[in-house]
Design an enzyme around this catalytic site. Structure first.
Site, PDB file in Angstrom:
ATOM      1  N   GLN A   1       0.850  -1.184   0.000  1.00 14.78           N
ATOM      2  CA  GLN A   1       0.000   0.000   0.000  1.00 14.78           C
ATOM      3  C   GLN A   1       0.892   1.243   0.000  1.00 14.78           C
ATOM      4  OE1 GLN A   1      -1.867   1.621   3.598  1.00 14.78           O
ATOM      5  NE2 GLN A   1      -3.863   1.256   2.639  1.00 14.78           N
TER       6      GLN A   1
ATOM      7  N   ARG B   1      -4.500   9.592   3.505  1.00 19.32           N
ATOM      8  CA  ARG B   1      -3.250  10.306   3.667  1.00 19.32           C
ATOM      9  C   ARG B   1      -3.268  11.529   2.732  1.00 19.32           C
ATOM     10  NH1 ARG B   1      -3.643   6.840   7.070  1.00 19.32           N
ATOM     11  NH2 ARG B   1      -1.960   5.572   7.939  1.00 19.32           N
TER      12      ARG B   1
ATOM     13  N   LYS C   1      -7.301   2.281  -2.773  1.00 21.25           N
ATOM     14  CA  LYS C   1      -8.119   2.370  -1.568  1.00 21.25           C
ATOM     15  C   LYS C   1      -8.917   3.660  -1.650  1.00 21.25           C
ATOM     16  CE  LYS C   1      -8.389   2.571   3.410  1.00 21.25           C
ATOM     17  NZ  LYS C   1      -7.704   2.688   4.704  1.00 21.25           N
TER      18      LYS C   1
ATOM     19  N   CYS D   1     -14.280 -12.340  15.688  1.00 26.18           N
ATOM     20  CA  CYS D   1     -13.950 -11.074  16.338  1.00 26.18           C
ATOM     21  C   CYS D   1     -15.213 -10.476  16.946  1.00 26.18           C
ATOM     22  CB  CYS D   1     -13.352 -10.121  15.293  1.00 26.18           C
ATOM     23  SG  CYS D   1     -13.159  -8.413  15.842  1.00 26.18           S
TER      24      CYS D   1
ATOM     25  N   CYS E   1     -14.411  -5.539  19.989  1.00 23.44           N
ATOM     26  CA  CYS E   1     -14.330  -4.830  21.269  1.00 23.44           C
ATOM     27  C   CYS E   1     -13.312  -3.694  21.217  1.00 23.44           C
ATOM     28  CB  CYS E   1     -13.965  -5.801  22.387  1.00 23.44           C
ATOM     29  SG  CYS E   1     -12.293  -6.497  22.266  1.00 23.44           S
TER      30      CYS E   1
ATOM     31  N   CYS F   1      -6.608  -4.222  20.017  1.00 27.99           N
ATOM     32  CA  CYS F   1      -6.192  -3.887  18.644  1.00 27.99           C
ATOM     33  C   CYS F   1      -6.074  -2.367  18.541  1.00 27.99           C
ATOM     34  CB  CYS F   1      -7.150  -4.481  17.620  1.00 27.99           C
ATOM     35  SG  CYS F   1      -8.901  -4.179  17.951  1.00 27.99           S
TER      36      CYS F   1
ATOM     37  N   CYS G   1      -4.671  -8.738  20.160  1.00 27.85           N
ATOM     38  CA  CYS G   1      -6.071  -9.153  20.236  1.00 27.85           C
ATOM     39  C   CYS G   1      -6.327  -9.722  21.624  1.00 27.85           C
ATOM     40  CB  CYS G   1      -6.372 -10.205  19.162  1.00 27.85           C
ATOM     41  SG  CYS G   1      -8.079 -10.825  19.216  1.00 27.85           S
TER      42      CYS G   1
END
Length: 369
Positions: A91, A167, A214, A343, A346, A350, A362
């Site tokens: 990326q 960004r 993205k 998952c 919560c 993370c 996690c």
């Protein structure tokens, strides 16, 4: 329920993925060896591709493809992921942080006096003045660096590149930050120019490389996201990106707002549902025939299969879910869904780990040791 669509291959710009599950770009905040092992473990769990987040498009004091050490680090990541039968994507991004203007806050960061949310707010306050005052010639040089970075990424072993539409791309796209009146500001076309030039630079340098984008989407009523473009502006942006050479889209909420919005917990007031950002993927899907990757609280195999089978999205990107259970793709494609550890969103270790300057973990990590 069968999971034939999740398990089926998909073509992204000439690159064939073995299944439809992608590890979403994630800022880990971990030492190099621990990051390497974390990504290797995720690759071993059966996902088709890992997107390595925030690979600098230009030279960076924090390590980049341009330095011998940075290049070697990325090559090691590529080799480790490939050994597990997984593809890897870089990326590429350009920071819009005014580092010179942030020096005054460095002591507070080092002593952990500023939380990540506080630092984020301070950074965001300086984004507009910073990007609005950059000379046009310097901006053109920055966008040109994406092509050079893509060449190095391929040499390091990356199979694909993704242009980070947040960004600096995202700040140029948004009039909330971009107050320029030259060719990089004011109109939608001009605000999109940074992103289009970045993609064009990659395509010129690497004619055959798949280019994912993205796509950062912001919205009003209610207001979420500050960078990126509004849904109403996408009909202008998407054709420009396609013409420049984009081969697929990865759609999410725009950044430059609270981290708990872009990484929403299960009790978020607006993004609590599974597939919470797929509403933006729907808008993109209506405007392009290129593959679209969705993201946002995707955890349940039945739900993910339904979205893929219906054609709503072509790939499903996950971060927190693959942190909670790296073997989610293998378990699902083998029909062992009862063993999946979903998952719970919560955000304790993370997002919470990043905010506490401890790195991404996690709450289930203790059970995985």
């Amino acid at each position: 329920m069968g999971y034939e669509t999740i398990a089926s291959p998909v073509n992204l710009g000439g690159l064939v993925l073995k299944n439809r599950i992608i590890f979403a770009p994630t800022s880990f905040g971990l030492p190099e060896e621990r990051l390497l092992e974390r990504l290797r473990r995720i690759a071993a769990g059966g996902c088709a591709m890992i997107i390595v987040g925030d690979v600098p498009a230009g030279r960076s004091p924090f390590g980049s493809l341009y330095s011998a050490r940075g290049f070697a680090r990325y090559r090691r990541l590529c080799e480790a992921v490939h050994r597990e039968g997984c593809l890897i994507c870089a990326q590429l991004h350009q920071s819009d942080s005014d580092l010179a203007g942030m020096v005054r806050y460095l002591p507070g960061v080092l002593t952990k006096r500023y939380s990540m949310d506080q630092l984020r707010e301070l950074l965001n306050q300086r984004v507009g003045p910073y990007i609005s005052s950059l000379p046009a010639e310097k901006v053109a040089g920055i966008t040109a660096s994406f092509g050079s970075a893509a060449v190095l990424a391929a040499k390091a072993g990356f199979d694909m590149v993704q242009v980070h539409g947040d960004r600096m791309c995202g700040s140029f796209a948004s009039p909330l930050f971009n107050r320029r009146q030259d060719r990089y500001g004011a109109s939608v076309v001009n605000r999109a120019r940074f992103a289009v030039e970045a993609v064009t630079s990659i395509r010129r340098s690497m004619p055959d490389m798949p280019i994912d984008f993205k796509l950062a989407v912001r919205q009003e009523e209610p207001h979420y996201g500050n960078a990126g473009m509004l849904v109403e502006e996408l009909p202008v942006l998407i054709p420009l990106l396609e013409q420049a050479g984009v081969t697929s889209f990865h759609v999410a909420l725009a950044d430059h707002s609270r981290l708990s919005d872009t990484i929403p917990p299960a009790n978020h007031p607006y993004f609590s549902s599974q597939g919470c950002f797929l509403r933006y993927a729907d808008e993109v899907r209506s405007l392009t025939r290129l593959p679209v990757c969705g993201v946002g609280g995707l955890t349940d195999p039945d739900f993910v299969e339904e979205q893929l089978k219906s054609g709503r999205i072509d790939c499903a990107a996950m971060s927190r879910q693959l942190l909670a259970d790296p073997d989610w793709p293998r378990k699902v494609t083998e029909g062992n869904t009862d063993a999946v550890r979903q998952c719970v969103r919560c955000n304790r270790d993370c997002l919470g780990g990043i905010q506490r300057h401890e790195g991404v973990h996690c709450v289930f990590d203790r059970e995985q040791v």
